[in-house]
Design a protein around this motif. Structure first.
Motif, mmCIF file in Angstrom:
data_model
loop_
_atom_site.group_PDB
_atom_site.id
_atom_site.type_symbol
_atom_site.label_atom_id
_atom_site.label_comp_id
_atom_site.label_asym_id
_atom_site.label_seq_id
_atom_site.Cartn_x
_atom_site.Cartn_y
_atom_site.Cartn_z
ATOM 1 N N GLN A 1 29.289 -21.879 -39.103
ATOM 2 C CA GLN A 1 29.114 -23.207 -39.697
ATOM 3 C C GLN A 1 28.617 -24.220 -38.671
ATOM 4 O OE1 GLN A 1 29.244 -24.103 -42.946
ATOM 5 N NE2 GLN A 1 28.544 -26.108 -42.304
ATOM 6 N N MET A 2 29.107 -24.127 -37.448
ATOM 7 C CA MET A 2 28.652 -25.050 -36.412
ATOM 8 C C MET A 2 27.146 -24.908 -36.180
ATOM 9 S SD MET A 2 30.074 -25.452 -32.549
ATOM 10 C CE MET A 2 29.562 -26.803 -31.510
ATOM 11 N N ALA A 3 26.664 -23.673 -36.138
ATOM 12 C CA ALA A 3 25.235 -23.430 -35.955
ATOM 13 C C ALA A 3 24.435 -23.931 -37.155
ATOM 14 C CB ALA A 3 24.975 -21.948 -35.731
ATOM 15 N N ILE A 4 24.987 -23.727 -38.351
ATOM 16 C CA ILE A 4 24.321 -24.189 -39.571
ATOM 17 C C ILE A 4 24.102 -25.696 -39.514
ATOM 18 C CG2 ILE A 4 24.670 -24.511 -42.068
ATOM 19 C CD1 ILE A 4 26.051 -21.707 -42.032
ATOM 20 N N GLN A 5 25.012 -26.418 -38.906
ATOM 21 C CA GLN A 5 24.892 -27.870 -38.804
ATOM 22 C C GLN A 5 24.006 -28.311 -37.643
ATOM 23 O OE1 GLN A 5 29.399 -28.110 -39.450
ATOM 24 N NE2 GLN A 5 28.651 -30.123 -40.055
ATOM 25 N N MET A 6 23.923 -27.514 -36.575
ATOM 26 C CA MET A 6 23.156 -27.921 -35.395
ATOM 27 C C MET A 6 21.672 -27.587 -35.480
ATOM 28 S SD MET A 6 25.591 -27.280 -32.046
ATOM 29 C CE MET A 6 25.220 -25.547 -32.060
ATOM 30 N N ILE A 7 21.318 -26.402 -35.956
ATOM 31 C CA ILE A 7 19.919 -25.959 -35.910
ATOM 32 C C ILE A 7 18.962 -26.934 -36.607
ATOM 33 C CG2 ILE A 7 18.309 -24.138 -36.603
ATOM 34 C CD1 ILE A 7 20.564 -22.115 -35.955
ATOM 35 N N PRO A 8 19.314 -27.502 -37.771
ATOM 36 C CA PRO A 8 18.379 -28.448 -38.395
ATOM 37 C C PRO A 8 18.089 -29.687 -37.537
ATOM 38 C CG PRO A 8 20.005 -27.715 -39.994
ATOM 39 C CD PRO A 8 20.456 -27.211 -38.655
ATOM 40 N N ARG A 9 18.901 -29.938 -36.540
ATOM 41 C CA ARG A 9 18.733 -31.116 -35.693
ATOM 42 C C ARG A 9 17.961 -30.825 -34.403
ATOM 43 N NH1 ARG A 9 21.783 -34.726 -38.397
ATOM 44 N NH2 ARG A 9 23.435 -33.895 -39.698
ATOM 45 N N LEU A 10 17.451 -29.609 -34.266
ATOM 46 C CA LEU A 10 16.669 -29.251 -33.083
ATOM 47 C C LEU A 10 15.283 -29.873 -33.072
ATOM 48 C CD1 LEU A 10 17.465 -25.463 -32.509
ATOM 49 C CD2 LEU A 10 18.022 -27.378 -31.000
ATOM 50 N N GLY A 11 14.800 -30.262 -34.225
ATOM 51 C CA GLY A 11 13.465 -30.845 -34.311
ATOM 52 C C GLY A 11 13.399 -31.818 -35.460
ATOM 53 N N PRO A 12 12.258 -32.448 -35.628
ATOM 54 C CA PRO A 12 12.133 -33.421 -36.716
ATOM 55 C C PRO A 12 12.224 -32.741 -38.080
ATOM 56 C CG PRO A 12 10.001 -33.004 -35.714
ATOM 57 C CD PRO A 12 11.011 -32.278 -34.883
ATOM 58 N N PRO A 13 12.808 -33.432 -39.070
ATOM 59 C CA PRO A 13 12.914 -32.859 -40.411
ATOM 60 C C PRO A 13 11.542 -32.641 -41.039
ATOM 61 C CG PRO A 13 14.213 -34.884 -40.233
ATOM 62 C CD PRO A 13 13.412 -34.751 -38.977
ATOM 63 N N GLY A 14 11.493 -31.702 -41.930
ATOM 64 C CA GLY A 14 10.273 -31.388 -42.658
ATOM 65 C C GLY A 14 10.635 -30.710 -43.956
ATOM 66 N N LYS A 15 9.832 -29.698 -44.307
ATOM 67 C CA LYS A 15 10.034 -28.962 -45.558
ATOM 68 C C LYS A 15 10.863 -27.712 -45.266
ATOM 69 C CE LYS A 15 6.408 -26.984 -47.077
ATOM 70 N NZ LYS A 15 5.119 -26.617 -47.645
ATOM 71 N N ALA A 16 12.032 -27.618 -45.902
ATOM 72 C CA ALA A 16 12.905 -26.452 -45.735
ATOM 73 C C ALA A 16 13.023 -25.712 -47.060
ATOM 74 C CB ALA A 16 14.283 -26.887 -45.264
ATOM 75 N N ARG A 17 13.103 -24.393 -46.949
ATOM 76 C CA ARG A 17 13.330 -23.563 -48.133
ATOM 77 C C ARG A 17 14.492 -22.618 -47.840
ATOM 78 N NH1 ARG A 17 6.998 -22.534 -49.065
ATOM 79 N NH2 ARG A 17 6.546 -24.534 -50.017
ATOM 80 N N VAL A 18 15.373 -22.514 -48.826
ATOM 81 C CA VAL A 18 16.554 -21.669 -48.714
ATOM 82 C C VAL A 18 16.503 -20.632 -49.818
ATOM 83 C CG1 VAL A 18 19.078 -21.625 -48.767
ATOM 84 C CG2 VAL A 18 17.886 -23.597 -47.750
ATOM 85 N N LEU A 19 16.613 -19.347 -49.445
ATOM 86 C CA LEU A 19 16.652 -18.287 -50.442
ATOM 87 C C LEU A 19 17.982 -18.381 -51.175
ATOM 88 C CD1 LEU A 19 15.124 -15.852 -51.569
ATOM 89 C CD2 LEU A 19 16.231 -14.456 -49.818
ATOM 90 N N ALA A 20 17.922 -18.623 -52.484
ATOM 91 C CA ALA A 20 19.122 -18.904 -53.274
ATOM 92 C C ALA A 20 19.244 -17.932 -54.436
ATOM 93 C CB ALA A 20 19.055 -20.342 -53.782
ATOM 94 N N PRO A 21 20.441 -17.784 -54.980
ATOM 95 C CA PRO A 21 21.670 -18.492 -54.639
ATOM 96 C C PRO A 21 22.264 -17.923 -53.347
ATOM 97 C CG PRO A 21 22.168 -16.841 -56.297
ATOM 98 C CD PRO A 21 20.666 -16.816 -56.073
#
Length: 169
Positions: free
Chosen positions: A15-35
């Motif tokens: 969970q800690m990594a899940i919260q940190m990795i998106p902050r490594l660079g500027p936000p953009g377009k993200a896609r998550v394979l769901a569900p």
């Protein structure tokens, strides 16, 4: 333990990594394979990313950041390392959450990790039955893992978690 020569850093659970990795660079377009595990999309949105949940691996191509849980929770879908490596070349960054991969080590990309933009998340607690221990690992490119280690601070994992984790491994 994970059969990798890539850089690795311990974290207080995946969970800690899940919260940190998106902050490594500027936000953009993200896609998550769901569900899948809802925290991936929630963490990306919290970091300012435009998040789209998609139903198939092919729909992830072209994203600035893509997330695949392999094998997936809740439906158990899984993808070969070759399919994921191919996808890594078609997205800016690829997070492969391998939190449930311990029982099926052949699915792991750990042996092929290390290329820029590819992050593998490993959750220690699920396989060993120690979820409250708050121990996980991020495997990836040396420079990017160094940035994550710096972000997580000098003591991201407790001494007790280190001792118990070493014994279990």
């Amino acid at each position: 333990c994970y059969g990798t020569r890539a850089a690795i850093t311990p974290v207080a659970g995946a969970q800690m990594a899940i919260q940190m990795i998106p902050r490594l660079g500027p936000p953009g377009k993200a896609r998550v394979l769901a569900p899948t595990y809802n925290e991936h999309a929630a963490a990306l949105q919290s970091a300012g990313w435009n998040v789209q949940e998609v139903p198939s691996l092919d729909n992830l191509a072209g994203a600035d950041l893509a997330v695949v849980v392999n094998p997936n929770n809740p439906d158990g879908r899984s993808y070969t390392p070759e399919a994921l490596l191919d996808l890594a070349g078609r997205v800016g960054r690829l997070i492969v959450d391998e939190s449930f991969a311990d029982p099926v080590p052949g699915l792991s990309l750990a042996a092929k990790a290390g290329q820029p933009g590819l992050f593998l998340l490993r959750s220690f607690g699920k396989f060993y039955g120690l979820a409250g221990l708050r121990l996980g690992f991020v495997v990836g490119n040396e420079a990017e893992i160094a940035r994550l280690a710096e972000m997580s601070g000098p003591w991201p994992v407790s001494g007790a978690a280190i001792a118990i984790g070493r014994t279990a491994l």
